[in-house]
Motif scaffolding. Sequence first.
Motif, PDB file in Angstrom:
ATOM      1  N   VAL A 230       0.850  -1.186   0.000  1.00 41.51           N
ATOM      2  CA  VAL A 230       0.000   0.000   0.000  1.00 41.51           C
ATOM      3  C   VAL A 230       0.885   1.235   0.000  1.00 41.51           C
ATOM      4  N   PRO A 231       0.678   2.148  -0.953  1.00 40.40           N
ATOM      5  CA  PRO A 231       1.502   3.362  -0.960  1.00 40.40           C
ATOM      6  C   PRO A 231       1.227   4.184   0.291  1.00 40.40           C
ATOM      7  N   HIS A 232       2.263   4.789   0.824  1.00 43.67           N
ATOM      8  CA  HIS A 232       2.064   5.512   2.073  1.00 43.67           C
ATOM      9  C   HIS A 232       1.505   6.897   1.797  1.00 43.67           C
ATOM     10  N   PRO A 233       0.471   7.311   2.529  1.00 37.97           N
ATOM     11  CA  PRO A 233      -0.198   8.575   2.226  1.00 37.97           C
ATOM     12  C   PRO A 233       0.727   9.785   2.372  1.00 37.97           C
ATOM     13  N   ASP A 234       1.616   9.828   3.375  1.00 35.92           N
ATOM     14  CA  ASP A 234       2.437  11.032   3.543  1.00 35.92           C
ATOM     15  C   ASP A 234       3.911  10.713   3.355  1.00 35.92           C
ATOM     16  N   GLY A 235       4.227  10.035   2.311  1.00 36.13           N
ATOM     17  CA  GLY A 235       5.624   9.861   1.935  1.00 36.13           C
ATOM     18  C   GLY A 235       6.268   8.622   2.506  1.00 36.13           C
ATOM     19  N   GLY A 236       5.630   7.989   3.435  1.00 42.38           N
ATOM     20  CA  GLY A 236       6.216   6.768   3.951  1.00 42.38           C
ATOM     21  C   GLY A 236       6.352   6.848   5.448  1.00 42.38           C
ATOM     22  N   PRO A 237       6.657   5.746   6.060  1.00 41.38           N
ATOM     23  CA  PRO A 237       6.800   5.721   7.502  1.00 41.38           C
ATOM     24  C   PRO A 237       7.956   6.629   7.952  1.00 41.38           C
ATOM     25  N   ARG A 238       7.821   7.209   9.130  1.00 41.44           N
ATOM     26  CA  ARG A 238       8.802   8.171   9.624  1.00 41.44           C
ATOM     27  C   ARG A 238       9.513   7.588  10.848  1.00 41.44           C
TER      28      ARG A 238
ATOM     29  N   VAL B 104      14.314   9.920   9.415  1.00 44.53           N
ATOM     30  CA  VAL B 104      14.364   9.286   8.091  1.00 44.53           C
ATOM     31  C   VAL B 104      12.937   8.962   7.706  1.00 44.53           C
ATOM     32  N   ILE B 105      12.532   9.398   6.525  1.00 41.73           N
ATOM     33  CA  ILE B 105      11.165   9.176   6.063  1.00 41.73           C
ATOM     34  C   ILE B 105      11.217   8.339   4.782  1.00 41.73           C
ATOM     35  N   GLY B 106      10.460   7.299   4.774  1.00 44.99           N
ATOM     36  CA  GLY B 106      10.446   6.478   3.556  1.00 44.99           C
ATOM     37  C   GLY B 106      10.429   5.006   3.897  1.00 44.99           C
ATOM     38  N   PRO B 107      10.447   4.150   2.920  1.00 44.96           N
ATOM     39  CA  PRO B 107      10.624   4.449   1.495  1.00 44.96           C
ATOM     40  C   PRO B 107       9.419   5.207   0.921  1.00 44.96           C
ATOM     41  N   MET B 108       9.722   6.189   0.095  1.00 42.61           N
ATOM     42  CA  MET B 108       8.661   7.042  -0.421  1.00 42.61           C
ATOM     43  C   MET B 108       8.072   6.518  -1.721  1.00 42.61           C
ATOM     44  N   ASP B 109       8.817   5.708  -2.413  1.00 45.45           N
ATOM     45  CA  ASP B 109       8.349   5.224  -3.718  1.00 45.45           C
ATOM     46  C   ASP B 109       7.748   3.835  -3.577  1.00 45.45           C
ATOM     47  N   GLN B 110       6.944   3.415  -4.524  1.00 42.61           N
ATOM     48  CA  GLN B 110       6.597   2.005  -4.627  1.00 42.61           C
ATOM     49  C   GLN B 110       7.895   1.297  -4.987  1.00 42.61           C
ATOM     50  N   PRO B 111       8.121   0.118  -4.450  1.00 40.46           N
ATOM     51  CA  PRO B 111       9.369  -0.546  -4.788  1.00 40.46           C
ATOM     52  C   PRO B 111       9.484  -0.734  -6.300  1.00 40.46           C
ATOM     53  N   ASP B 112      10.727  -0.696  -6.777  1.00 36.33           N
ATOM     54  CA  ASP B 112      10.952  -0.878  -8.217  1.00 36.33           C
ATOM     55  C   ASP B 112      10.304  -2.160  -8.687  1.00 36.33           C
TER      56      ASP B 112
ATOM     57  N   ALA C 260      15.580  -1.194  -0.428  1.00 39.94           N
ATOM     58  CA  ALA C 260      16.172  -0.180  -1.291  1.00 39.94           C
ATOM     59  C   ALA C 260      15.065   0.740  -1.789  1.00 39.94           C
ATOM     60  N   GLY C 261      15.323   2.046  -1.818  1.00 38.30           N
ATOM     61  CA  GLY C 261      14.297   2.967  -2.292  1.00 38.30           C
ATOM     62  C   GLY C 261      14.691   4.401  -2.010  1.00 38.30           C
ATOM     63  N   THR C 262      13.735   5.282  -2.253  1.00 34.56           N
ATOM     64  CA  THR C 262      13.983   6.703  -2.043  1.00 34.56           C
ATOM     65  C   THR C 262      13.578   7.091  -0.627  1.00 34.56           C
ATOM     66  N   TYR C 263      14.498   7.735   0.074  1.00 35.23           N
ATOM     67  CA  TYR C 263      14.225   8.147   1.446  1.00 35.23           C
ATOM     68  C   TYR C 263      14.501   9.634   1.585  1.00 35.23           C
ATOM     69  N   LEU C 264      13.883  10.253   2.575  1.00 31.46           N
ATOM     70  CA  LEU C 264      14.147  11.631   2.910  1.00 31.46           C
ATOM     71  C   LEU C 264      14.942  11.628   4.215  1.00 31.46           C
TER      72      LEU C 264
ATOM     73  N   GLN D 239      18.643   8.098  -2.719  1.00 33.76           N
ATOM     74  CA  GLN D 239      18.415   6.683  -3.001  1.00 33.76           C
ATOM     75  C   GLN D 239      19.269   5.890  -2.016  1.00 33.76           C
ATOM     76  N   VAL D 240      18.669   5.008  -1.244  1.00 36.77           N
ATOM     77  CA  VAL D 240      19.436   4.271  -0.235  1.00 36.77           C
ATOM     78  C   VAL D 240      19.182   2.774  -0.396  1.00 36.77           C
TER      79      VAL D 240
END
Lengths: 782, 447
Positions: free
Chosen positions: A202-210, A337-345, A249-253, A299-300
Amino acid sequence: MDPTCTRWAVALITLLIGPTSRLLPTALADQPAIATHDVDFEDDVIPLLREYCFACHGPDEQTKGIGLHQYAAAQDLLDNRGVSEKVLQAIKFGRMPPAGEPRPTEPQRRMLSAWLESVLQAIDCSGPSDPGRVTIRRLNRNEYNNTIRDLVGIDIRPAEDFPSDDVGEGFDNIADVLSLSPLLLEKYMDAAERIAAQAIVVPHPDGGPRQRREHEALVVEGENKRNLEGDFWMYTSGSVAAHFEFPRAGTYLLRAIAGAQQAGPDLARLEFRLDGTAQKTIDVDAGPDEPQAYDLQLQVEQGQRKFTAAFVNDYYQPDDPDPANRDRNMMVRALEVIGPMDQPDSLPESHRRLIQASPEHAAELAAVAGENLAPFLRRAYRRDVADTEVATYVRLVEMAVEQGASFERGMQVALSAILVSPHFLFRIEQDPPPADPPDVRQLNDYELATRLSYFLWSSLPDDELFELARQGTLHEQGVLRDQVRRMLADDKSAALVENFAGQWLNLRNLDHMTPDPSQFADFDEALRRSMRRETQLLFETIMREDGSVLDFLDARYTFVDGRLAEHYGIPDVQGDEFRKITLDDDRRRGVLTHASVLMLTSNPTRTSPVKRGKWILENILGTPPPDPPPDVPELEQTQQVATQLSLKEQLAQHRDNESCAVCHREMDSFGLALENLDAFGRWRSEDGARQIDPTGELPDGTTISGPVELVELLMSRKPEFLRTLADRLLTYALGRGLEYYDLCALDRIDRELAANEYRFSVLVNEIVNSEPFRFRRGNGEK
Amino acid sequence: MSNTNLYRRTFLRGMGLSLGLPLLDAMAPRTARGGESNPGDTPVRMAFVFVPNGAIMQDWTPAATGSDYELSKTLSALADFQDDITVLTGLAQDNGRAKGDGPGDHARCASTFLTGAHPVKTDGTDIRVGVSVDQVAAAEIGHHTRLPSLELGIERGRNAGNCDSGYSCAYSSNISWKTATTPVAKEVHPRLVFERLFGAEDEADRSRAERDFYRKSILDLVANDAAQLQARLGQSDRRKIDEYFTSVRELEQRILRSEQSAAQARPSFSVPEEVPGELQEHIRLMYDLLVLAFRTDSTRVASFMVGNAGSNRSYRMVGVSEGHHELSHHGNEAEKMASIQKIDQFLADQFAYFLGQLKNTPDGERSLLDNLMILYGSGLGDANRHDHHNLPAVLAGRAAGTLSTGKHIKLEEETPMNNLFLSMLDRVGAEVAEIGDSSGRLSLLDA
C-alpha cells in the motif's frame, strides 16, 4: 500345518475389530475361518434367528422397528443394509441377545457373525457401483499453507499457528472429522489480514513511515552540549548521529531539525553523511528558537545505516566588535528518516498477480477492481465464478475507497474477505439443484482438477489444470494420464510424501518420540531428521522413478547420510548429503528395517515386539488388532519375575494365556524377528547379557528368524499388503473412510497393479480413474 | 462508531444482502436482553483441568472423610490449600464405559469427562458426543467477557495413525465440545494464548478500529455466502457450514463487545516466542495465562488438558523414563505403580502452583481462588482396569463463598459427575435443568 489355524486367527481378528477393519481382498473375504459358503440361509441361519431373536424382533414384536422374520432370503439382508449392519455389530460384539436371555453357543454366534459379514462384504462389481459421497472438505493446515503459497505467491506458512487438525481413518484430511471452531475462524481472519498486508503493497499517504531520533537516541561527537530541552548545541566542529533501519532499497528523505546562531560571512552549514560518507552540505538559515526541517532526498540501499549531521564551519572571533558576530553555533533537535517514499521498483510477485491494473480515475474503480478480482477469485474458489460473486468483493474495494483508503488498501480488504469465505476454506462440490439428488453424477472438470491437485500436491490446481478444466478436456483418458504423470514429476508432489507417507507409516509421530538419553546419549534432532528423511526418500524414489510398490517391503537399497550411516555401522559415508546404498547383508530390507519405523514402534527405554507386530498388522497387512481387553494387563507387564526372564520368554508365557494368544501369536512373532534391531534402529547381537534369538513361531507352526525372513514372509502375503496400501491411498485421496461399495474399486486397483509390475503410477492412475474418485452421489437415500 | 454502523447498514443495503436471522439476533446487544447479574458483584468463574490416564487411587484418596482428614500422599502437594478445596470420591462417568462398543476407554475417558454423553464409535463419519459443561456455561455467560471461553492444552493432537481402537483422534484430544458434533480446538502455544487474549501487539486505537470496521464488513459478506450455500448443500455439508456460521457469529460478537468496552491494556507479562521445552515450565506458563485471563476478566470459563487421553509422555524430571500410558497398564506391579504415583504427584504439584497464584491474586475484596471453582481430575479412575467410576476429582475454590470447602466427601458410588456440573453451572449463573446423564444436584457442596 493345518491351514485353518491361520484363517482362524485372521477371522478372529476380523471378528473383534469391527468398524475399524479394512476391507479385505475379496479372495480373503470369501473364505473366512468358518466356511461360510457351506452355510445355508434357510437351513442354518433362520433357525437360529427364530430361536434367539424373534421374541423381540419377530412377527409378534419388532423392538426398535427391527423384525428379522421379514428376511426370507439373503438378498433381503442386502436390501436392508442399514439394519443388517446393526444386526451384525450386535452379534459380533455379543450385545444381542441381551444378558439374561437365552443365547446361541459361541460357535453358533461366530458362524452367524462370520456369515453375515461375508454376505455384506460380497458385492457385485459387474455394473456401476455406488461412488459414495464426500462431505465438503475444509482445507487442513498443510493444504492451507500450500494453497496460500500457490494462490497468493507468498510462502509464510500461516497455518503453523492454527490448532491441529483432528485425525480420523489415520489421516488429517478426512472431511467429516475436520471441524471448524470459533478459535480456528479467528485464526483464519488473522491469517487473511497478515497475508493481505504482505501480498499487496500500500503506498504511504504522507511519503512513507517516519523514524525519528532525538534526545538520548542521538550520538554526539565533538564538544557539544545538550540544553534543557534535550537539543544539541555544537559550539565547535562536531556532529550528531543515529542509526536507522532502511527496510528496502528505495527513495528516502533524510531530515535534520536544526537552527543556528549565525556569525561571520557564511551561513552555518550541516553536512549530511550516510555511513560516514558525505552526501551533501546544507546551509541552515533558521534561528535556534525556530528550528526548521532540512531535507535531503536520497536513493538508499536496504540495511541499517548511520545518518550523521555534522557542523562543518565553526566560526569564532571573540574580538569582533559586534558581539552578535563573534560565535557561530549549530543546534540540532532531531534526526529523521522518512520512507521508502516510492513504490518498490519491483513490486512483489503477489502484488503484481493481484493488481494487474490500477484505476486512473474514480469512475474506473469498480471495473478495474473487478478485472483484478475475477481471475483471482476463480483460482481461490477453484471454479468458475458468477459476475454477482465478483461484484460483492468489488463493493468491498469501493467501500474502503469511499472511506478514504487507497485502492491498494481496498484490494487488501477484498483479499482478506476471499480468504475467509467458505468457498475458499472448503472444497465444495456443488450438486445441481434440487439439493439432495439421489443420483450419481460425474464430477465436472473443475472438481476433478481440484480433487487431483489436493490428492497429489495438497494444494490448488495450477494454471495448466485450470485451463484443461476450462476447456472441459481434463477427464479424457489420455489427458488425465498425462496430467498425473506431470504432477507426480513436479516438486509439489513432495506433499504426497510428507502428508500421505508421513501418516500411513506414522512417520509424523516420530517428532513425539522421546528416547531415553541414558540409553542412547547420542540421539539428537539431526539424527531424528535423518531417520525421517531415509523413509521419505524411499517413498519419493518409488514415486518419482515409478518403481514397484513392493519395494516398500523388500527394497535392497536405502538412503543414508553420514549421520545415519554411522548409526547403522555403514562405513565410508560422510556429510549431510543422502546417497543410495545397496543392502547386501541380511540385516536390513525395506521400510520395516528403517530406524524411523523401528524407533516409533519402541518404548522410550527398550524395544517393544508387540508394538512392532501391531504396526505391521495395521499398516502392512491391514488387520489392526483390538486393544487388550480392560483388566488384562498388556503382554509385557504380566510377569512379576520380569528381570529373570528374557523378553522373549516373557512373551512366550503370555501366549499361554488363551485370551491373549489369539492376536499375540502372530503379532509377537513379527516383532521378535526384529529384535536384533534395537529401540533406535541399531543392529545388536545381545540385549544386556543375553544373546538375542530373533525367532518367532507363527500360529501355523512356521518359524521365522530375523528381519529378512520376516520380510520374505510378508512378501508371500503380498495381496494383503497391496490391499492395505490401496485402501490407505484411496482413503487419503477421497478424504473419507471406505465403505463396502468401495470394494470394487479396490479389487480393480489390485488387479491392475499385479498386471503392471506393481508400478506406483498404476496405483495412482487407478485411484484417479476409480468410480469413487470420479463420481459422486447426492445426499438422498439410496 | 455510530457513523460506521450507519455506513455499514447502508453498505449492506447497497449490496442487496438479506442477512440470516441468527446473525441479526447476534448483532443485538446482549445486555439489552435482561437477566444480567448485578455489575457490582464479583463474578464467579469456572475452570476444568483434565489429567490423562487416571491415577493410582490408593495414593490419591484420603483415608478419612469429613473436615478432619489428612491429605493422601498424592494430594499432599495441595497441603497449603486444604481449606480451599474439596476432595470428591465416588464420582462416575458411566457413559465412558463400552456399552457394547468394545475397546477405546482412553478416547471415551476424554470425550465423556465434561460431557457425560456416550461417544459414537467412529473413526470418521458421524462424530458425536455431547455438549460439554464449559460450553454450556460459555453459551449462557460468555457474552459478559471478551472471550466466551478459553481452551488450553499441552499436547497437540496426534497427527497420524490410530488414536484409540477405532475412535477418531477428535475424541482423545478434546474435552470441550461446543455442540455434540463440534469439538473446540485447544491452544497449546503460550504466546498464541497471550495474543488471543490481548492482541498481537500494542495496537493504536485507530488501527484497531479500522481493522474491526473492515472485519465486520467481511464477516457480513461471508456470512451471506454461507447462508446461500446452506440452502444448496446436502445434510452432512450443512453441518459443516453450521459450524462455520456459528464461528462467524461468535467473532462478530467479539468485535461488538470489544467496541463496547475500553481496550484491555496488555498486561506486562513475559511470554516466550516458542513453546517451552520443559514440561513443568510449559504447564506453569499455561496456568499463569489462566490466572491472567481470569484476573483481567477476559473470560470466566476455561478448560485445560494437561495431556491428551492415553498420553505416553515420559516424566524424566521425577525419574520416570517410561511412557505414562504404557505404565498405566501396570498390572498391579509395585514398581510401575510407584512410577505413576510420581507422575500423579508431579501434576498435582503443578496444580498447587496454580492455586497459589490464584490465592495471591486479589479479586474484589477476596482472592481469585475464593471467587472461582476448578475441577481437577480425570475421566479414568484406575487406568489399569480402565475404570470409569471412582474418578479422581478435586474441586478447588469457594465460588464466592457458596461452596463449603476443606472436606473430603465420599459420595454414593456411581454418582454422575454431571451432578457436580449442574451444581457448578448454578453458581456461575448458567442454570440448566440437566446436562448429559445428570440425575440431580450435589447439595452436599453447599455452604
